[in-house]
Design a protein around this motif. Structure first.
Motif, PDB file in Angstrom:
ATOM      1  N   LYS A 114      18.329  12.189  20.253  1.00  0.00           N
ATOM      2  CA  LYS A 114      18.379  10.917  19.547  1.00  0.00           C
ATOM      3  C   LYS A 114      19.131   9.884  20.390  1.00  0.00           C
ATOM      4  O   LYS A 114      20.013  10.237  21.186  1.00  0.00           O
ATOM      5  CB  LYS A 114      19.066  11.085  18.194  1.00  0.00           C
ATOM      6  CG  LYS A 114      18.283  11.935  17.207  1.00  0.00           C
ATOM      7  CD  LYS A 114      18.843  11.813  15.813  1.00  0.00           C
ATOM      8  CE  LYS A 114      20.278  12.288  15.729  1.00  0.00           C
ATOM      9  NZ  LYS A 114      20.792  12.216  14.337  1.00  0.00           N
ATOM     10  N   THR A 116      21.368   7.735  19.449  1.00  0.00           N
ATOM     11  CA  THR A 116      22.800   7.742  19.151  1.00  0.00           C
ATOM     12  C   THR A 116      23.504   8.891  19.855  1.00  0.00           C
ATOM     13  O   THR A 116      24.643   8.747  20.314  1.00  0.00           O
ATOM     14  CB  THR A 116      23.026   7.845  17.637  1.00  0.00           C
ATOM     15  OG1 THR A 116      22.296   8.974  17.117  1.00  0.00           O
ATOM     16  CG2 THR A 116      22.548   6.586  16.933  1.00  0.00           C
ATOM     17  N   THR A 117      22.844  10.041  19.963  1.00  0.00           N
ATOM     18  CA  THR A 117      23.439  11.188  20.650  1.00  0.00           C
ATOM     19  C   THR A 117      23.596  10.906  22.142  1.00  0.00           C
ATOM     20  O   THR A 117      24.642  11.195  22.734  1.00  0.00           O
ATOM     21  CB  THR A 117      22.569  12.438  20.444  1.00  0.00           C
ATOM     22  OG1 THR A 117      22.462  12.717  19.050  1.00  0.00           O
ATOM     23  CG2 THR A 117      23.172  13.638  21.161  1.00  0.00           C
ATOM     24  N   LYS A 119      23.839   7.969  23.615  1.00  0.00           N
ATOM     25  CA  LYS A 119      24.880   6.959  23.799  1.00  0.00           C
ATOM     26  C   LYS A 119      26.266   7.576  23.675  1.00  0.00           C
ATOM     27  O   LYS A 119      27.182   7.234  24.443  1.00  0.00           O
ATOM     28  CB  LYS A 119      24.695   5.834  22.782  1.00  0.00           C
ATOM     29  CG  LYS A 119      23.453   4.992  23.011  1.00  0.00           C
ATOM     30  CD  LYS A 119      23.234   3.980  21.908  1.00  0.00           C
ATOM     31  CE  LYS A 119      24.324   2.930  21.875  1.00  0.00           C
ATOM     32  NZ  LYS A 119      24.032   1.883  20.855  1.00  0.00           N
ATOM     33  N   ASN A 120      26.435   8.491  22.751  1.00  0.00           N
ATOM     34  CA  ASN A 120      27.729   9.148  22.576  1.00  0.00           C
ATOM     35  C   ASN A 120      28.077  10.000  23.789  1.00  0.00           C
ATOM     36  O   ASN A 120      29.200   9.942  24.310  1.00  0.00           O
ATOM     37  CB  ASN A 120      27.696  10.002  21.315  1.00  0.00           C
ATOM     38  CG  ASN A 120      29.011  10.720  21.072  1.00  0.00           C
ATOM     39  OD1 ASN A 120      30.083  10.138  21.131  1.00  0.00           O
ATOM     40  ND2 ASN A 120      28.930  12.005  20.796  1.00  0.00           N
ATOM     41  N   ARG A 148      13.978   3.975  23.934  1.00  0.00           N
ATOM     42  CA  ARG A 148      13.999   3.561  22.540  1.00  0.00           C
ATOM     43  C   ARG A 148      12.630   3.026  22.097  1.00  0.00           C
ATOM     44  O   ARG A 148      12.167   3.289  20.980  1.00  0.00           O
ATOM     45  CB  ARG A 148      15.073   2.485  22.347  1.00  0.00           C
ATOM     46  CG  ARG A 148      15.303   2.070  20.893  1.00  0.00           C
ATOM     47  CD  ARG A 148      16.076   0.773  20.854  1.00  0.00           C
ATOM     48  NE  ARG A 148      17.323   0.860  21.570  1.00  0.00           N
ATOM     49  CZ  ARG A 148      18.480   1.210  21.029  1.00  0.00           C
ATOM     50  NH1 ARG A 148      18.524   1.490  19.734  1.00  0.00           N
ATOM     51  NH2 ARG A 148      19.581   1.251  21.748  1.00  0.00           N
ATOM     52  N   THR A 157      17.031   9.118  11.758  1.00  0.00           N
ATOM     53  CA  THR A 157      18.334   9.469  11.214  1.00  0.00           C
ATOM     54  C   THR A 157      18.138  10.507  10.122  1.00  0.00           C
ATOM     55  O   THR A 157      17.203  10.413   9.315  1.00  0.00           O
ATOM     56  CB  THR A 157      19.056   8.247  10.628  1.00  0.00           C
ATOM     57  OG1 THR A 157      18.221   7.645   9.624  1.00  0.00           O
ATOM     58  CG2 THR A 157      19.356   7.224  11.720  1.00  0.00           C
TER      59      THR A 157
END
Length: 300
Positions: A114, A116-117, A119-120, A148, A157
């Motif tokens: 994902k 978000t994953t 980016k983290n 993206r 999500t």
């Protein structure tokens, strides 16, 4: 030397026999880069104008070193995975180059993680690099933007099924139906979680010292959360159908009978278990567990 000769730079040095002699030294080099801003009339700074550091300026105390070791960002899972990937591909992990950093981001995208994953993970890796030697993330962000747009599943999500009252109340009643302490704990945590409406990690990390019973409710002290850097005091009003205060009081009273009056409010059942270390965030105020419905107050 005549007054018309060029100015030379010299300093007095020891000649080895205890006598000072004049020795020529190189002229201090200009100390200028693209961030230098001078006002009219100011002279160009040189290396001679710079600070002169001693050992005191580069060493930290034992206490500071211990904290830095305990909070070392290179110990995180994503950074360890990055080190392993670099070892397998013959790349230097720390400090990594911008090319290595960018290529690893594409590796994560190839795994269909994902957004978000990714980016983290990439943020943790960059944080783990030494100061002043962090990779540039502009190329990685270009790859991420393309990822993206081309992979809509990466934006998905996953949300947990919401526990509404028709489900929550039977769950609490079932948990405490056999009148065992573990059921008291579970029903108290279910009631608290429903009224607290926080993230699961914020709920689980709360300690007894963070809770204060009031008339008809509960005061919760939070040192920080994901969206607030400053401490907060939240008021949770009780409800007849939830019975947060009686359920939580029953559980805390049980732990107090076992000699447990500090630490996480969720408690532990193993006699050999130790409480987890205190969370970071500085010194917290002491909040006592106050009287409820005429009961004597107990110190938190």
């Amino acid at each position: 030397m005549s007054i018309h000769d060029d100015v030379v730079h010299a300093e007095i040095v020891d000649d080895g026999e205890g006598r000072g002699v004049l020795a020529l030294v190189d002229e201090p080099a200009p100390l200028v880069d693209f961030n230098t801003v001078l006002y009219p009339g100011q002279e160009i700074p040189t290396t001679a104008d710079g600070p002169h550091y001693s050992e005191r300026d580069v060493y930290v105390s034992d206490e500071t070193a211990a904290i830095l070791h305990e909070t070392d960002p290179t110990d995180s899972g994503p950074v360890k995975a990055f080190r392993g990937w670099c070892a397998r591909h013959g790349r230097v992990a720390v400090p990594c180059t911008t090319a290595t950093y960018t290529e690893y981001s594409r590796h994560l995208m190839a795994r269909n993680l994902k957004v978000t994953t990714i980016k983290n993970y990439m943020s943790l890796i960059k944080t783990a690099m030494p100061p002043g030697r962090k990779p540039d993330n502009s190329l990685y962000l270009r790859l991420l933007e393309n990822y993206r747009k081309s992979n809509k599943r990466a934006l998905r999500t996953r949300r947990a099924f919401p526990i509404t009252l028709p489900y929550l109340i039977p769950m609490m009643e079932k948990a405490e139906s056999d009148n065992r302490p573990i059921g008291w704990r579970d029903s108290a945590m279910l009631a608290f979680g429903y009224r607290f409406l926080g993230r699961s990690v914020e709920d689980a990390n709360l300690e007894i010292e963070d809770l204060t019973f009031t008339s008809g409710g509960l005061l919760v002290w939070l040192p920080e959360d994901k969206t607030h850097d400053e401490e907060q005091n939240l008021v949770l009003l009780d409800r007849p159908d939830i019975q947060l205060v009686p359920r939580l009081t029953r559980w805390l009273d049980y732990m107090a009978d076992q000699g447990i009056t500090t630490g996480r409010y969720s408690g532990m059942f193993s006699g050999t278990a130790r409480w987890p270390p205190r969370r970071r965030g500085g010194r917290r105020p002491r909040l006592a567990v106050c009287a409820f419905e005429g009961r004597p107050s107990t110190s938190g």
